[in-house]
Design a protein around this motif. Sequence first.
Motif, mmCIF file in Angstrom:
data_model
loop_
_atom_site.group_PDB
_atom_site.id
_atom_site.type_symbol
_atom_site.label_atom_id
_atom_site.label_comp_id
_atom_site.label_asym_id
_atom_site.label_seq_id
_atom_site.Cartn_x
_atom_site.Cartn_y
_atom_site.Cartn_z
ATOM 1 N N THR A 18 0.849 -1.201 0.000
ATOM 2 C CA THR A 18 0.000 0.000 0.000
ATOM 3 C C THR A 18 0.879 1.244 0.000
ATOM 4 O O THR A 18 1.801 1.377 0.795
ATOM 5 C CB THR A 18 -0.928 0.050 1.241
ATOM 6 N N ALA A 124 -6.640 0.178 -6.261
ATOM 7 C CA ALA A 124 -6.006 1.462 -6.554
ATOM 8 C C ALA A 124 -6.849 2.244 -7.560
ATOM 9 O O ALA A 124 -6.755 3.465 -7.662
ATOM 10 C CB ALA A 124 -4.594 1.254 -7.102
ATOM 11 N N SER A 130 -7.525 5.509 -2.304
ATOM 12 C CA SER A 130 -6.393 4.585 -2.343
ATOM 13 C C SER A 130 -5.085 5.328 -2.116
ATOM 14 O O SER A 130 -4.883 6.430 -2.610
ATOM 15 C CB SER A 130 -6.342 3.873 -3.699
ATOM 16 N N TYR A 132 -2.193 3.823 -2.881
ATOM 17 C CA TYR A 132 -1.218 3.034 -3.625
ATOM 18 C C TYR A 132 -0.197 3.956 -4.292
ATOM 19 O O TYR A 132 -0.558 4.928 -4.953
ATOM 20 C CB TYR A 132 -1.922 2.181 -4.685
#
Length: 287
Positions: A18, A124, A130, A132
Amino acid sequence: MKGLFTYAAALLTSASLTFAHGGWDLSHEHAGDVFNYAHASGVSGVLHNGNSTGQIRTINGGMFFPIININEEQSRPKAAILFLTDIFGIQLVNNRLLADSLARAGYLVILPDLFRGDAVPATALEDPNSTYNLTAWFPRHPPSQIDAIINTTLTTIQSTYIVNKIASVGYCFGGRYVARHLTPASPLSAGFAAHPSNTLAAEWEAIASPISLAFGSLDESNTAENRTTIEGIFEQGNKTYQTVLYAGAEHGFAVRTDLGVKRKAFAQEGAFWQAVRWFDEWVKEDE
Ligand SMILES: *[C@@H]1O[C@H](CO)[C@@H](O)[C@H](O)[C@H]1NC(C)=O
Ligand SMILES: *[C@@H]1O[C@H](CO)[C@@H](O)[C@H](O)[C@H]1NC(C)=O
Ligand SMILES: *[C@@H]1O[C@H](CO)[C@@H](O)[C@H](O)[C@H]1NC(C)=O
Ligand SMILES: *[C@@H]1O[C@H](CO)[C@@H](O)[C@H](O)[C@H]1NC(C)=O
Ligand SMILES: *[C@@H]1O[C@H](CO)[C@@H](O)[C@H](O)[C@H]1NC(C)=O
Ligand SMILES: *[C@@H]1O[C@H](CO)[C@@H](O)[C@H](O)[C@H]1NC(C)=O
């Protein structure tokens, strides 16, 4: 077909890393769907939602997992298609369903896991919050590594299947690699790419086989200027080519788009049939 492959019981898992967003804006993309909204109703090859019929196999000592889509009703495929995915990899069901559709059109379709299990997770794309980190992801998958995986896959296709010809399709990230591998030394002899990313002029210039490209008018990574440049390279190099621009379609549309919007759905199906017609013509060349 020779049974050189070993079946892998392992399920693919998406990367558990992550990170924060960086480098590439996914906000204009949509998690999408594949062929949920079929204009060409009754025409075989158009898939609706569901699971892929592809088989996951391990080759080259488990270095990567290709998905092999074999049209069971077709004893002799028209040709093989090497499917080079976007950053979401073979883990994204959209990619697998798209491969199923190409298989239904009569092709043997092979999707190597270009990222060795480290594809960008679909979350993502789907999760607006998200974290990411795409900036960190890209250097983990440099061209040297992707090229090596593609070369191994091509060698395996040649040694495993009886096919007269091999073509390649590529979407976004994978689109660049269609260009990189359509060289005189490659076993590939035709290509299709939708919304290719980061492709260099020198890579387009080096193309030695017929190429078909699908662009979306809203794709910020393939602007009007970029498209004109590419077409100029093709004209100057006397390439056999085709470019199609789909209005109202964003980056990624051929794989994942909002099928509730008619022209996006039209663009996705259009790009699919564009590829099939291109390859069907190429197959006929030798007949
Ligand atoms: C897809 O696969 C999952 C897991 O194997 C299963 O639960 C689901 O029912 C399948 N869906 C379809 C449409 O086949
Ligand atoms: C994303 O974060 C914002 C701000 O914290 C929040 O309002 C929103 O509900 C979150 N969205 C999702 C899908 O979690
Ligand atoms: C994302 O990765 C890049 C490159 O590794 C790093 O410089 C950056 O700090 C990372 N961003 C976050 C928010 O972690
Ligand atoms: C892949 O194969 C091509 C020939 O098609 C060759 O030029 C290239 O060096 C190879 N790349 C790698 C990384 O093996
Ligand atoms: C697209 O055009 C922009 C602006 O001219 C340029 O900076 C960029 O390198 C081009 N992208 C590609 C992939 O050629
Ligand atoms: C361009 O390519 C076509 C088809 O391959 C060929 O017939 C023609 O001679 C080429 N023209 C030039 C100027 O090379």
